[in-house]
Scaffold this motif. Sequence first.
Motif, PDB file in Angstrom:
ATOM      1  N   MET A 176       0.846  -1.193   0.000  1.00 35.97           N
ATOM      2  CA  MET A 176       0.000   0.000   0.000  1.00 35.97           C
ATOM      3  C   MET A 176       0.886   1.249   0.000  1.00 35.97           C
ATOM      4  O   MET A 176       0.986   1.990   0.973  1.00 35.97           O
ATOM      5  N   LYS A 181      -2.028   4.534  -3.189  1.00 35.30           N
ATOM      6  CA  LYS A 181      -3.055   5.255  -2.435  1.00 35.30           C
ATOM      7  C   LYS A 181      -3.585   6.445  -3.221  1.00 35.30           C
ATOM      8  O   LYS A 181      -4.785   6.732  -3.190  1.00 35.30           O
ATOM      9  N   GLU A 182      -2.709   7.126  -3.951  1.00 34.70           N
ATOM     10  CA  GLU A 182      -3.158   8.244  -4.787  1.00 34.70           C
ATOM     11  C   GLU A 182      -4.104   7.746  -5.883  1.00 34.70           C
ATOM     12  O   GLU A 182      -5.114   8.390  -6.199  1.00 34.70           O
ATOM     13  N   CYS A 208      -9.340   8.465   5.226  1.00 36.24           N
ATOM     14  CA  CYS A 208      -9.281   7.381   4.242  1.00 36.24           C
ATOM     15  C   CYS A 208      -7.861   6.834   4.115  1.00 36.24           C
ATOM     16  O   CYS A 208      -7.649   5.619   4.084  1.00 36.24           O
ATOM     17  N   LEU A 209      -6.876   7.731   4.058  1.00 38.73           N
ATOM     18  CA  LEU A 209      -5.486   7.291   3.949  1.00 38.73           C
ATOM     19  C   LEU A 209      -5.063   6.450   5.157  1.00 38.73           C
ATOM     20  O   LEU A 209      -4.364   5.442   5.017  1.00 38.73           O
ATOM     21  N   LEU A 212      -6.598   3.061   4.753  1.00 44.14           N
ATOM     22  CA  LEU A 212      -5.933   2.294   3.699  1.00 44.14           C
ATOM     23  C   LEU A 212      -4.630   1.686   4.196  1.00 44.14           C
ATOM     24  O   LEU A 212      -4.244   0.588   3.782  1.00 44.14           O
ATOM     25  N   ASP A 213      -3.946   2.393   5.092  1.00 42.42           N
ATOM     26  CA  ASP A 213      -2.694   1.873   5.661  1.00 42.42           C
ATOM     27  C   ASP A 213      -2.922   0.581   6.427  1.00 42.42           C
ATOM     28  O   ASP A 213      -1.986  -0.217   6.610  1.00 42.42           O
ATOM     29  N   SER A 217      -2.297  -5.793   1.777  1.00 46.73           N
ATOM     30  CA  SER A 217      -2.172  -5.656   0.317  1.00 46.73           C
ATOM     31  C   SER A 217      -2.556  -6.925  -0.449  1.00 46.73           C
ATOM     32  O   SER A 217      -3.261  -6.841  -1.469  1.00 46.73           O
TER      33      SER A 217
END
Length: 353
Positions: A176, A181-182, A208-209, A212-213, A217
Amino acid sequence: MGESSDSVSIDIDMVPFRGKEFLVKTSRGSLSVFVCGDHEKPALITYPDVALNYMSCFQGLFVCPDAASLLLQNFCIYHIDAPGHELGANVISSDVPLLSVDDLADQVAEVLDFFGLKRVLCLGVTAGAYILTLFAMKYKERVLGLILVSPVCKAPAWTEWFYNKVLMNLLYFYGMCGVLKECLLQRYFSKELRYGVHSAESEIIQACLKLLDERQSPNVMRFLQAINKRHDLTDDLKKLRCKTLIFVGESSPFHSESVHMSTKIGRKNCTLVEVKACGSLVTEEHPLAMLVPIEFFLMGFGFHRQPHFATSSSNGSNPSSPSSHSCIAPELLSPEGLGIKLKPIKTRADIEI
């Protein structure tokens, strides 16, 4: 249910999600289902988009005060996460066979069987919307209605297929990472939000970031692989028996496909609501734009806002009132326009900036 050999239940107490997480064993692996509300009430099931879980995909909608009187007081909510997307998930072993979109839809049916649910309303976002649409096609008698956010229904075009392949390679080699992420943020949100035109809303991106972390994956890659091999549902859309409400942000990369889907379902059974200045993830970027259309949609099934739970929105107005300063355009505020009879028109939700 928590003591069943087929599941493990975990009590979680957080706002706006107060409920219990069940790890439901299906014939195709375990799924996390977070249940909020009274099990005796009608069921509303949710399914998030790629790399998201119920927290990162639906929190913006369910944290709205008016959502409590509209959704939480009418339904028991069953938040289904894609395999390995729940909080604290372990990496799914490489020995476990990859699941197809049909397998994922069949898992939803097994979740319903586990909880003893006969008919449900469905709320899904993009990839999750595809899974729930496929579920509705395969198990027509079990779906009362569909609420789809920026849905897809076609097999991926070569551009999307290749783009998803790039994402899978990034996941495989780098996990990730920042570039990935972008790319995901571009999938979810409008450019205005991503680049801080609405400075107060940058917290949405940061939240959100952070979430996502926390994703594993390899698990995200498995879900993306299934979606990248999806088949075209277009020819079968007119066979859907249930009423459908579609939301799509005008800045969504899936805007044209969502419009195509609403057309193919048919004028009698589908209403489209386009949200200006918004990406795919309407539930997070502009959730207030969803409340009034959903309210009138649910009225068609006999569900109503609970008066003693009705509260003012954050701007001090009731979104069901024509004088409201919420993000619903005036032309939406008629029963016909909002789909109580699912009139075959294309509605539009304007966002005040």
